[in-house]
Design a protein around this motif. Structure first.
Motif, PDB file in Angstrom:
ATOM      1  N   UNK A 131       0.474  -1.323   0.172  1.00 54.88           N
ATOM      2  CA  UNK A 131      -0.250  -0.215   0.410  1.00 54.88           C
ATOM      3  C   UNK A 131       0.527   1.355   0.015  1.00 54.88           C
ATOM      4  N   UNK A 132       0.310   2.181  -1.249  1.00 56.49           N
ATOM      5  CA  UNK A 132       1.303   3.292  -1.157  1.00 56.49           C
ATOM      6  C   UNK A 132       0.608   4.981  -1.308  1.00 56.49           C
ATOM      7  N   UNK A 133       1.711   5.996  -1.053  1.00 55.20           N
ATOM      8  CA  UNK A 133       0.773   7.275  -1.642  1.00 55.20           C
ATOM      9  C   UNK A 133       2.429   7.700  -2.277  1.00 55.20           C
ATOM     10  N   UNK A 134       1.686   8.770  -2.725  1.00 56.12           N
ATOM     11  CA  UNK A 134       2.939   9.819  -3.422  1.00 56.12           C
ATOM     12  C   UNK A 134       2.790  11.304  -3.689  1.00 56.12           C
ATOM     13  N   UNK A 135       3.945  12.154  -3.453  1.00 56.31           N
ATOM     14  CA  UNK A 135       3.998  12.967  -3.678  1.00 56.31           C
ATOM     15  C   UNK A 135       5.267  13.535  -4.147  1.00 56.31           C
ATOM     16  N   UNK A 136       4.176  13.448  -5.710  1.00 54.98           N
ATOM     17  CA  UNK A 136       6.017  14.710  -6.992  1.00 54.98           C
ATOM     18  C   UNK A 136       5.224  15.689  -7.360  1.00 54.98           C
TER      19      UNK A 136
END
Length: 316
Positions: A131-136
């Motif tokens: 499970x993940x989330x991303x900031x870019x």
């Protein structure tokens, strides 16, 4: 050390940014095999020129993976698959992956959404999914070229709750060696839902009004709408035993105020440009689905959802 096969599917702003870093580092040490999956013009451009990342983080803006494929069916024995596709392509991609992954393949979705893990798990019930989330802050400048601005991208992910004992230390080593900014946690759900309450509430309200982050924070009626959506998400999270902080709504508005006031959201831009595929289901669809599962009233989100669906640009 065993040479691992790492595959990147989706070379847009997110997949292109992180995939570039892994591939370029691997060109130096050749510890793994890196494969990219791209289609159409993107495939042609990368085959001719390599994947290009325009970023202050890299003086050398070109990387060439070990292999470049147009179809997922060409993949053989993948150890790690980074999924960076649009959410409306997720089910199609997972159905194709079902034919190529092994019982030891690890899937790392580089996607933001509260239901991404569950949607993958539904199609690939025996897979290892982080499970993940991303900031870019990155986007496609043109086919095969990704442009990045601002802070370094940040990936947050956790153990697979269905496979908590799976050893993924080698993945942490790959990310660290590739100079990728990441946090690995025992449980990433708090981070995933903290991101979701922000992107879903502001995405839905800006899409309804064709407004901006600043407008939602400063116009009382829009702020109240965003607050009601946040309350429904907060109630769902509580039922799912995800302990969002009591002041999550206040903190979410404070976060929005750190952006330039005229900042749009991707859902708002897609809806009002008449784009056929957008993130409406990722946001409102997930809230309504989880509301039904947890018996939480999500009638306000449903009202906003129906309003956006009924907009003239969505009936083209």
């Amino acid at each position: 050390m065993k040479k691992r096969h790492i595959v990147v599917i989706g070379l847009g702003g997110v997949g292109g940014y992180f995939g570039f870093k892994i591939s370029q580092h691997n060109e130096l040490d050749n510890q793994n095999k890196i494969s990219f999956i791209a289609r159409g013009e993107t495939f042609k451009r990368i085959k001719e020129n390599g994947l290009i990342l325009l970023s202050a983080e890299h003086s050398n803006s070109v990387t060439n993976p070990d292999a470049l494929y147009e179809t997922i069916s060409d993949i053989e024995n993948p150890d790690l698959i980074l999924i960076g596709v649009k959410e409306y392509d997720l089910e199609r991609i997972c159905n194709q992956l079902a034919k190529v992954i092994t019982k030891k393949t690890v899937l790392l979705p580089m996607m933001n959404g509260a239901d991404i893990y569950d949607r993958i798990r539904k199609i690939l019930p025996h897979a290892i999914i982080l499970p993940s989330c991303v900031y870019v802050a990155s986007h496609i400048k043109e086919k095969g070229i990704v442009e990045h601005h601002g802070k370094a991208g940040h990936l947050i992910f956790g153990k697979d709750p269905e496979n908590p004992s799976e050893n993924i230390n080698w993945i942490l080593h790959v990310l660290k060696s590739s100079m990728i900014n990441f946090d690995f946690k025992e449980n990433a759900q708090l981070d995933i839902w903290t991101k979701f309450i922000f992107i879903a509430s502001f995405g839905l309200v800006t899409a309804k009004h064709n407004s901006s982050l600043g407008a939602v924070c400063s116009i009382d009626s829009q702020k109240e709408e965003a607050t009601k959506i946040m309350r429904e998400i907060q109630a769902i999270a509580h039922q799912k035993r995800i302990d969002l902080p009591n002041d999550i709504i206040q903190k979410t508005f404070e976060k929005a105020l750190t952006f330039p006031p005229k900042t749009p959201t991707s859902l708002q831009l897609d809806v009002h440009s008449g784009k056929e595929n957008n993130e409406l289901e990722l946001f409102a669809g997930a809230i309504l689905k989880y509301g039904q599962e947890t018996q939480i009233d999500t009638s306000f989100t449903e009202k906003i959802y129906r309003k956006i669906k009924a907009a003239p640009q969505n009936r083209l």
